[in-house]
Structure formats: structure tokens, C-alpha cells
Design a protein around this motif. Structure first.
Motif, PDB file in Angstrom:
ATOM      1  N   GLN A  91      17.067  -8.659 -24.783  1.00  0.00           N
ATOM      2  CA  GLN A  91      15.722  -9.169 -24.521  1.00  0.00           C
ATOM      3  C   GLN A  91      15.457  -9.220 -23.026  1.00  0.00           C
ATOM      4  OE1 GLN A  91      15.340 -12.887 -26.564  1.00  0.00           O
ATOM      5  NE2 GLN A  91      15.275 -11.926 -28.565  1.00  0.00           N
ATOM      6  N   GLU A 145      10.806  -4.029 -20.877  1.00  0.00           N
ATOM      7  CA  GLU A 145      11.359  -3.058 -21.817  1.00  0.00           C
ATOM      8  C   GLU A 145      12.535  -3.675 -22.577  1.00  0.00           C
ATOM      9  OE1 GLU A 145      12.881   1.569 -21.882  1.00  0.00           O
ATOM     10  OE2 GLU A 145      12.780   0.520 -19.979  1.00  0.00           O
ATOM     11  N   SER A 146      12.576  -3.442 -23.865  1.00  0.00           N
ATOM     12  CA  SER A 146      13.677  -3.926 -24.687  1.00  0.00           C
ATOM     13  C   SER A 146      14.992  -3.292 -24.237  1.00  0.00           C
ATOM     14  CB  SER A 146      13.406  -3.572 -26.150  1.00  0.00           C
ATOM     15  OG  SER A 146      14.583  -3.575 -26.909  1.00  0.00           O
TER      16      SER A 146
END
Length: 71
Positions: A55, A59-60
């Protein structure tokens, strides 16, 4: 041989602790603080291992892992 580890973690406390612990165990550890340059940092530093938070802001971590792997 000294192994290079790149820490990609957005929590500053966790980031510092990981780098400190890894360096204390003899690894060459560094952290990325600007997440927009992770891909170029990986290309430049060529770490043996990347500790990647899932997380991240923006951006993931999963999407970033896919980009790094070239999927």
C-alpha cells in the motif's frame, strides 16, 4: 559479497528500522523516499532483493512489482 537490499516503504519509522536492522546484519540496505523513481532506482542500483510495501501512495506495490518484473 555484500548483498544489496532496496526498501520501498512509505512509513518512515518502518523504513528506518528495516534499513538499520539490515545494515546491522551486514547488508547494503537503502530506502527509496521518492516512489516515482523506484523503477529507475532498481535499474541503477540492481538490488539483490526489494522489500516492497503493497500500500504505497499513488501506485499500488503490486502494480509496481508487475512493472519491475515486466509483466
Amino acid at each position: 559479497m555484500t548483498y544489496r537490499i532496496l526498501v520501498v516503504e512509505d512509513d518512515p519509522t518502518i523504513q528506518r528500522e528495516l534499513v538499520t536492522l539490515l545494515q546491522g546484519d551486514g547488508y547494503q540496505a537503502e530506502a527509496v523516499t521518492d516512489f516515482s523513481v523506484v523503477v529507475s532506482t532498481v535499474r541503477d542500483r540492481q538490488p539483490h532483493l526489494i522489500l516492497l510495501d503493497i500500500q504505497l501512495p499513488g501506485e499500488s506495490g503490486l502494480d509496481l512489482a508487475r512493472r519491475l518484473r515486466g509483466d
